[in-house]
Motif scaffolding. Structure first.
Motif, PDB file in Angstrom:
ATOM      1  N   GLU A  49     -10.724  10.496   3.759  1.00  0.00           N
ATOM      2  CA  GLU A  49      -9.541   9.984   4.585  1.00  0.00           C
ATOM      3  C   GLU A  49     -10.138   9.256   5.706  1.00  0.00           C
ATOM      4  OE1 GLU A  49      -5.508  11.855   6.476  1.00  0.00           O
ATOM      5  OE2 GLU A  49      -7.031  13.088   5.031  1.00  0.00           O
ATOM      6  N   ASP A  83       2.073   3.168  -3.725  1.00  0.00           N
ATOM      7  CA  ASP A  83       3.064   3.523  -2.742  1.00  0.00           C
ATOM      8  C   ASP A  83       2.794   4.250  -1.475  1.00  0.00           C
ATOM      9  OD1 ASP A  83       5.280   2.103  -3.868  1.00  0.00           O
ATOM     10  OD2 ASP A  83       6.267   3.775  -4.632  1.00  0.00           O
ATOM     11  N   HIS A  84       1.294   4.712  -1.700  1.00  0.00           N
ATOM     12  CA  HIS A  84       0.554   5.364  -0.634  1.00  0.00           C
ATOM     13  C   HIS A  84       0.613   4.575   0.756  1.00  0.00           C
ATOM     14  CE1 HIS A  84      -2.456   7.530   1.484  1.00  0.00           C
ATOM     15  NE2 HIS A  84      -2.415   8.358   0.763  1.00  0.00           N
ATOM     16  N   LEU A 141      -4.988   6.014  -5.024  1.00  0.00           N
ATOM     17  CA  LEU A 141      -4.145   6.652  -4.272  1.00  0.00           C
ATOM     18  C   LEU A 141      -2.479   6.392  -4.784  1.00  0.00           C
ATOM     19  CD1 LEU A 141      -5.550   5.911  -0.790  1.00  0.00           C
ATOM     20  CD2 LEU A 141      -5.847   7.987  -1.879  1.00  0.00           C
ATOM     21  N   TRP A 193      -7.662   1.358  -3.957  1.00  0.00           N
ATOM     22  CA  TRP A 193      -6.505   2.215  -3.334  1.00  0.00           C
ATOM     23  C   TRP A 193      -5.125   2.539  -4.371  1.00  0.00           C
ATOM     24  CZ3 TRP A 193      -6.927   1.830   2.525  1.00  0.00           C
ATOM     25  CH2 TRP A 193      -8.290   2.014   3.008  1.00  0.00           C
ATOM     26  N   THR A 194      -4.813   1.344  -4.907  1.00  0.00           N
ATOM     27  CA  THR A 194      -3.933   1.434  -5.948  1.00  0.00           C
ATOM     28  C   THR A 194      -3.994   2.374  -6.841  1.00  0.00           C
ATOM     29  OG1 THR A 194      -2.969  -0.938  -5.185  1.00  0.00           O
ATOM     30  CG2 THR A 194      -2.242   0.048  -7.388  1.00  0.00           C
ATOM     31  N   ASP A 221      -1.657   4.269   3.001  1.00  0.00           N
ATOM     32  CA  ASP A 221      -2.908   3.421   3.266  1.00  0.00           C
ATOM     33  C   ASP A 221      -3.108   2.208   2.270  1.00  0.00           C
ATOM     34  OD1 ASP A 221      -3.852   5.136   5.314  1.00  0.00           O
ATOM     35  OD2 ASP A 221      -5.087   6.284   4.173  1.00  0.00           O
ATOM     36  N   THR A 222      -2.457   2.480   0.893  1.00  0.00           N
ATOM     37  CA  THR A 222      -2.552   1.217   0.033  1.00  0.00           C
ATOM     38  C   THR A 222      -1.588   0.224   0.639  1.00  0.00           C
ATOM     39  OG1 THR A 222      -2.651   2.581  -1.810  1.00  0.00           O
ATOM     40  CG2 THR A 222      -2.039   0.434  -2.423  1.00  0.00           C
TER      41      THR A 222
END
Length: 727
Positions: A402, A442-443, A439, A435-436, A445-446
């Motif tokens: 993170e 819709d995260h 994570l 990250w898609t 960070d994404t």
């Protein structure tokens, strides 16, 4: 390798009147190093002078594979005739040193009942003469060797990887080949290699002398095409000839690296080898070393734990030549880096990669919007890029640390505000894709990474792609976070900027007015974010031709930004720049000129001459001068900005085309109608291709070209309201 037997007299005793020599065979392919050889010679000749502290000793220090041994050997052969005694000592093992020195004592006719007494007798003999040169090759265990160093009198040349050895006498650092030296040696070992291919290979092996030798022989023996070899080197470095012994029987780089890591485990323990493995997943670039905040003010860099553990690990890694330590940073050679990573079992890659992310995330650079922090971010970027690239090769779905994700987002922001959007696009694409998958789309960070990707796409002129990404991020944020969330409002404004540069000024205005309303209600009139919304709205009004209203908004925003943010804040300078353009377009060119020069001076000082914002200021200063009929000065500035933008952004970037349009106007005003016609036509054609035939900028170019060549240009589209060119 044991020393060769020196010449003996007829009765079997050493011939004292004849020189004593014990050197390995000379390397007939020795290449370059002229400057280093001169430094060694100068050091040897100065060494031992009255008052000198080096006592006739020169130490050649460098990491494994730098060619220290070959340099020392070449020097000894070149200057052997200057000495009555030249003796080579392999100093990597204590037993080998004792055997070599005992053999030397025997050649000098010395005898003793115990080895230690024989060595003492040898030192007495050498202290009584000045005509000797001893070479201690690969001396790295300084503590064990203290009693086996010769006395003052002659000359001692030492090679070693441990920087502490450099404390003995005059230290000379041995580093990589110069590129021409690499090409020369590669061509000798593989005559069929073209100079261009040799240059590519030399770059790939980082000009490491040992590897240049190995790879040259490997290419000659295998006949591999250069492109195929470079692919092999990247994908399977241990199978690319780096484990082959050299012509001079030196162990291959693979063996050197593996043996050094094994020794590190023995001498430094798991903490040191764990650090080394993590470094192998970062980039082969300097990694700054931080300090333990528990014992003093924090220093920028990665935190390795408590001071004692960190110091031991770094010391052992450097002593074994696995990395360099300079300017408070560690750096591996790119091949050592590749080989260390390749030796790890694939099953351990994900765990070590995650640990490397956690290590890098201990770095705490400052605010990415502040130029004072940019040098720190510049050191971090290559390591972030390396970790992101390596993540794509890991098996399965691995979650990034993170804290590392937070650092990545700050790096993306830094690249954007520092004018490095072309580099940022690649990092943002990798991050968003990774990250898609890891994570979810819709995260937060994404979505943040997608927002940054769109920002940088916009800066490189990819407006359509930027709009597509921004539309997706805005819709997701609206659904997940709500329309009043700060991130959603930020996305709405960025989407509005895309619409504006795609020519949909009314659509941009609608979004920006809505965002401004949200922020005024939630944050108040003078919050920095509210002022940003007002700034965006002023830009929309300018493009819509509502110049007085745009001027009034920009004047108010500039006034409050100076109070809230300070005169030199980037946002304050943005407002001043836009306000200056408004003044020029509403009939106050003298005030505009004064303000634009004020902004330009600060941007040059804070951002540099090539930063996009600095170039925008210079460009609009030229436009103002043009409107004041100072055409020669306008042309000079526009030509400079055009050339810079062509170099930095390419011929088709929208900013480059804006500069071309303005320069063509200058040429027309200076009666260079041929130059103006050709440049307007080229700009029009490029805008048709890049922006589309109906984009407002394309229509301006069509009209300008039609003026230069009536009847020769395509018939322009139906008349549209003339609007000022965007600053």
């Amino acid at each position: 390798m044991g020393p060769p037997t020196p010449a003996l007299s007829s009765n079997g005793a050493p011939a004292r009147s004849r020189p004593i020599r014990a050197l390995p065979s000379r390397n007939q392919a020795f290449t370059g190093r002229a400057a280093l050889l001169e430094r060694v010679d100068a050091g040897v000749r100065r060494a031992g002078e009255a008052g000198a502290e080096d006592r006739g000793v020169v130490s050649l220090i460098g990491t494994g594979g730098m060619g220290k041994t070959q340099l020392a050997l070449e020097y000894a052969h070149r200057h052997a005739d200057e000495y009555g005694l030249v003796w080579w000592v392999g100093a990597d093992q204590l037993d080998a040193v004792m055997a070599s020195l005992t053999a030397l004592a025997s050649q000098l006719g010395l005898t003793a009942v115990q080895p230690t007494l024989l060595i003492r007798a040898l030192w007495v003999e050498l202290a009584a003469r000045r005509d000797w040169l001893l070479v201690y090759d690969n001396l790295d265990d300084l503590g064990a060797m203290n009693d086996l160093l010769p006395p003052d009198g002659g000359k001692l040349l030492i090679t070693g990887r441990d920087p502490r050895v450099g404390r003995i006498g005059r230290r000379i650092d041995v580093t990589e080949f110069e590129r021409d030296e690499s090409i020369t040696l590669l061509s000798r070992r593989c005559p069929s290699l073209s100079p261009g291919d040799a240059d590519l290979v030399a770059a790939a092996v980082g000009d490491l002398p040992l590897s240049v030798e190995q790879v040259g022989c490997f290419l000659d023996e295998t006949g591999l095409a250069t492109a195929d070899y470079l692919t092999l080197l990247r994908s399977q470095p241990t199978e690319s000839g780096l484990d082959d012994r050299t012509v001079a029987a030196h162990p291959g780089l693979v063996s050197v690296v593996v043996a050094s890591r094994d020794r590190l485990l023995t001498t430094g323990g798991p903490a040191a080898t764990g650090l080394l493995d993590r470094l192998a997943f970062l980039a082969p670039e300097p990694i700054p070393l931080g300090s333990d905040p528990a014992v003093g003010p924090p220093r920028f860099g990665v935190r390795l734990g408590d001071t004692a553990t960190a110091a031991l690990a770094v010391r052992k890694i450097v002593a074994l030549g696995l990395a360099r330590h300079a300017d408070n940073a560690l750096q591996m050679h790119r091949l050592v880096h590749s080989l260390l990573r390749a030796r790890l079992p694939l099953a351990e890659h994900a765990v070590t990669h995650h640990a490397a992310e956690e290590l890098l995330a201990t770095i705490t650079p400052g605010d990415p919007d502040t130029p004072e922090s940019w040098p720190e971010y510049g050191l971090v970027v290559p390591h972030v890029r390396e970790l992101l690239s390596a993540a794509a090769t890991l098996p399965g779905i691995q979650l990034d640390a993170e804290a590392f994700r937070t650092l990545v987002l700050k790096v993306q922001r830094y690249l954007y505000v520092s004018g490095q959007s072309r580099s940022a696009v690649g990092i943002c694409r990798m991050t968003r894709e990774s990250w898609t998958a890891r994570l979810g789309p819709d995260h937060p960070d994404t979505l943040h990474s997608g927002h940054n990707l769109a920002s940088n796409l916009f800066e490189v002129g990819e407006y359509a792609q930027a709009r597509e990404v921004d539309q997706d991020v805005w819709e997701r944020r609206s659904r997940v976070l709500g329309t009043d969330h700060p991130d959603t409002i930020r996305s709405a404004h960025q989407l509005a900027a895309d619409l504006c540069d795609l020519g949909d000024f009314a659509g941009a205005r609608a979004l920006d007015e809505e965002g401004w309303g949200h922020r005024r209600r939630l944050l108040g009139e003078h919050h920095p974010d509210t002022l940003q919304s007002a700034h965006y709205l002023g830009s929309d009004l300018y493009e819509l031709g509502e110049l007085e209203q745009a001027r009034d908004i920009n004047a108010e925003v500039w006034k409050w930004r100076r109070q809230v943010l300070g005169e030199d804040h980037p946002d304050t300078l943005h407002s001043a720049h836009h306000y200056a353009s408004d003044l020029c377009d509403t009939g106050e060119p003298e005030r505009a000129l004064e303000l634009e020069r004020w902004v330009l001076e600060r941007r040059r000082r804070l951002l540099g001459a090539d930063h996009p914002d600095t170039l925008r200021s210079t460009h609009y200063l030229a436009i103002t001068l043009h409107r004041m009929a100072d055409y020669p000065q306008a042309r000079a500035l526009n030509e400079d900005v055009w050339n810079r933008r062509r170099l930095l952004n390419g011929e088709d970037h929208p900013d480059t085309l804006r500069s071309a349009y303005s320069l063509a106007d200058d040429l027309r005003a200076l009666d260079d109608h041929t130059g103006a016609r050709d440049l307007h036509r080229d700009t029009w054609e490029r805008r048709c291709r890049v922006l589309g035939e109906n984009h407002p900028d394309t229509l301006r170019s069509a009209r300008a070209y039609a003026v230069e060549v009536p009847g020769d240009a395509q018939e322009p589209p139906a008349p549209v309201a003339e609007v000022p060119q965007s600053p």
